[in-house]
Design a protein around this motif. Structure first.
Motif, PDB file in Angstrom:
ATOM      1  N   VAL A 128      -5.177   6.181  -2.558  1.00 22.25           N
ATOM      2  CA  VAL A 128      -4.213   5.309  -1.773  1.00 22.25           C
ATOM      3  C   VAL A 128      -4.161   4.005  -2.915  1.00 22.25           C
ATOM      4  O   VAL A 128      -5.047   3.242  -3.345  1.00 22.25           O
ATOM      5  CB  VAL A 128      -5.142   4.545  -0.456  1.00 22.25           C
ATOM      6  N   ASN A 132      -7.360  10.092   3.059  1.00 24.69           N
ATOM      7  CA  ASN A 132      -7.331   9.317   4.366  1.00 24.69           C
ATOM      8  C   ASN A 132      -8.301   8.327   4.481  1.00 24.69           C
ATOM      9  O   ASN A 132      -9.741   8.544   4.528  1.00 24.69           O
ATOM     10  CB  ASN A 132      -7.568  10.161   5.553  1.00 24.69           C
ATOM     11  N   ASP A 133      -8.171   7.142   3.793  1.00 24.52           N
ATOM     12  CA  ASP A 133      -9.078   6.006   3.854  1.00 24.52           C
ATOM     13  C   ASP A 133      -8.431   4.665   4.081  1.00 24.52           C
ATOM     14  O   ASP A 133      -7.277   4.496   3.746  1.00 24.52           O
ATOM     15  CB  ASP A 133      -9.730   5.854   2.596  1.00 24.52           C
ATOM     16  N   ASP A 134      -9.079   3.704   5.068  1.00 21.17           N
ATOM     17  CA  ASP A 134      -8.633   2.476   5.372  1.00 21.17           C
ATOM     18  C   ASP A 134      -9.291   1.313   4.543  1.00 21.17           C
ATOM     19  O   ASP A 134      -9.252   0.485   5.110  1.00 21.17           O
ATOM     20  CB  ASP A 134      -8.677   2.241   7.025  1.00 21.17           C
ATOM     21  N   TRP A 135     -10.235   1.589   3.513  1.00 23.70           N
ATOM     22  CA  TRP A 135     -10.932   0.481   2.915  1.00 23.70           C
ATOM     23  C   TRP A 135      -9.909  -0.555   2.422  1.00 23.70           C
ATOM     24  O   TRP A 135     -10.336  -1.460   2.527  1.00 23.70           O
ATOM     25  CB  TRP A 135     -11.439   1.174   1.796  1.00 23.70           C
ATOM     26  N   VAL A 136      -8.749  -0.254   2.083  1.00 24.94           N
ATOM     27  CA  VAL A 136      -7.829  -1.247   1.541  1.00 24.94           C
ATOM     28  C   VAL A 136      -7.616  -2.313   2.642  1.00 24.94           C
ATOM     29  O   VAL A 136      -7.663  -3.446   2.199  1.00 24.94           O
ATOM     30  CB  VAL A 136      -6.707  -0.580   1.142  1.00 24.94           C
ATOM     31  N   THR A 137      -7.121  -1.937   3.719  1.00 18.81           N
ATOM     32  CA  THR A 137      -6.670  -2.716   4.843  1.00 18.81           C
ATOM     33  C   THR A 137      -7.897  -3.459   5.435  1.00 18.81           C
ATOM     34  O   THR A 137      -7.817  -4.414   6.022  1.00 18.81           O
ATOM     35  CB  THR A 137      -5.685  -1.755   5.798  1.00 18.81           C
ATOM     36  N   ALA A 138      -9.066  -2.392   5.643  1.00 20.83           N
ATOM     37  CA  ALA A 138     -10.110  -3.044   6.333  1.00 20.83           C
ATOM     38  C   ALA A 138     -10.993  -3.773   5.380  1.00 20.83           C
ATOM     39  O   ALA A 138     -11.297  -4.975   6.000  1.00 20.83           O
ATOM     40  CB  ALA A 138     -11.054  -1.924   6.971  1.00 20.83           C
ATOM     41  N   ARG A 139     -11.154  -3.667   4.427  1.00 18.75           N
ATOM     42  CA  ARG A 139     -12.157  -4.591   3.664  1.00 18.75           C
ATOM     43  C   ARG A 139     -11.438  -5.363   2.420  1.00 18.75           C
ATOM     44  O   ARG A 139     -11.730  -6.506   2.446  1.00 18.75           O
ATOM     45  CB  ARG A 139     -13.044  -3.466   2.909  1.00 18.75           C
ATOM     46  N   ARG A 168       0.280   5.543   0.372  1.00 20.10           N
ATOM     47  CA  ARG A 168      -1.053   6.369   0.717  1.00 20.10           C
ATOM     48  C   ARG A 168      -0.547   7.825  -0.081  1.00 20.10           C
ATOM     49  O   ARG A 168       0.345   8.184   0.477  1.00 20.10           O
ATOM     50  CB  ARG A 168      -1.070   6.445   2.243  1.00 20.10           C
ATOM     51  N   ILE A 222       0.942  -1.179  -0.103  1.00 19.73           N
ATOM     52  CA  ILE A 222       0.259   0.211   0.195  1.00 19.73           C
ATOM     53  C   ILE A 222       0.837   1.017  -0.044  1.00 19.73           C
ATOM     54  O   ILE A 222       1.681   1.249   0.619  1.00 19.73           O
ATOM     55  CB  ILE A 222      -1.045   0.061   1.314  1.00 19.73           C
ATOM     56  N   GLU A 282       3.568  -1.430   3.803  1.00 16.08           N
ATOM     57  CA  GLU A 282       3.324   0.256   3.061  1.00 16.08           C
ATOM     58  C   GLU A 282       4.668   0.403   2.346  1.00 16.08           C
ATOM     59  O   GLU A 282       5.753   0.130   2.979  1.00 16.08           O
ATOM     60  CB  GLU A 282       2.952   1.071   4.243  1.00 16.08           C
TER      61      GLU A 282
END
Length: 313
Positions: A233, A197-204, A193, A191, A216
């Motif tokens: 991202v 500011n988004d965590d969709w890649v890691t969270a979903r 960045r 990843i 990262e």
């Protein structure tokens, strides 16, 4: 020395996973103006040190820079420089460069290593979460997605390779989020960045793709131009195991290039860009440097590899 793997920017060089993996060569002068002489000097040093050079160029690289590299290759009159313009996003290209660096230590010839770049790029799932797709031209964008891109707070998950995909992400965190179709084999996710500011890649995405690990890296400078926005991202999922990569490349049948004489895999030579001849033509074509009987005496007939052609057909 192993074949040199070169890139056009230092931010396309990922840290090696072990001490054995060679570092990538960075053509520092390739993307600057009025530096043909320095580019010549850089390539000459790499040829002297390694014998063969494989240069990976992002598809978003300006044409004038690619032309300068081709000019330098011609002036050096060398058929030992492969210039590969790879249609991968910058982070995916950095991953591909790392894979080739790992394979450079194996028993692959320079021709196989260069042509393996096209093969391995099909196994890299590279994409990004974008704040806008209004100017994106690397992936097909529908009129609906283009219109939604102007709505404040809109975000899109985009997969560029191996198969383009685009889905709009919901603005509500509790809302069911659509997913991109991922790889059916084990991968590691990288990843980078940008200004999003988004965590969709890691969270979903990472759990859905069942990746073996997440790491990262800094965002390559070329990424904003490739994705046509700085609000992103970027991510890339690829095979991390050198053993798997070796088996993948070695399982493909090798052929001889009818133009430069190097061996290759796939349908095109990485060094001279000559396409693989049809099967019936390959059967009729004698290899370069073949020995022919001439009145009972053996003479060496010059072939394409012996003429040292620096320019492809």
């Amino acid at each position: 020395m192993p074949t040199a793997i070169a890139v056009t920017s230092a931010d396309l060089v990922l840290p090696p996973p072990d001490r054995q993996t060679p570092n990538a060569a960075v053509l520092q002068q390739a993307s600057r103006e009025h530096t043909l002489e320095r580019t010549l000097a850089e390539l000459q040093v790499l040829l002297d040190q390694h014998g063969y050079v494989v240069v990976l160029c992002p598809a978003s690289l300006p044409d004038r820079t690619l032309h300068r590299l081709h000019t330098a290759r011609s002036l050096l009159e060398s058929d030992r420089i492969a210039l590969l313009r790879v249609d991968l996003p910058p982070l995916g290209l950095a991953v591909l460069a790392l894979q080739l660096r790992q394979l450079a230590l194996c028993d692959f010839s320079p021709g196989v290593l260069a042509s393996a770049a096209r093969l391995l790029s099909h196994y890299i799932y590279a994409g990004a979460v974008l704040g806008s797709v209004a100017k994106l031209d690397r992936v097909p964008v529908s009129l609906t997605s283009h219109a939604k891109s102007w709505v404040p707070g809109s975000q899109f998950a985009v997969l560029a390779t191996p198969t383009p995909q685009l889905v709009k992400l919901g603005s509500n965190a509790a809302q069911e989020q659509p997913l991109l179709e991922g790889p059916g084999f084990g991968t590691q996710l990288l990843i980078a960045r940008g200004r999003l500011n988004d965590d969709w890649v890691t969270a979903r995405l990472a759990p859905a793709w069942r990746v073996q690990g997440v790491a990262e890296a800094p965002l390559p400078a070329e990424s904003e131009r490739w994705w046509a926005t700085g609000k992103l991202v970027e991510f890339a999922a690829a095979i991390p195991d050198i053993t798997m990569l070796y088996q993948l490349v070695s399982s493909v049948k090798r052929e001889d290039c009818h133009w430069c004489g190097l061996d290759l895999i796939g349908d095109r030579c990485g060094f001279c860009a000559a396409p693989l001849l049809p099967r019936e033509q390959r059967a009729r074509t004698q290899p370069a440097g073949r020995e022919l009987a001439d009145g009972g005496a053996k003479v060496l007939a010059p072939g394409p590899a012996q003429s040292r052609r620096a320019i492809g057909p």
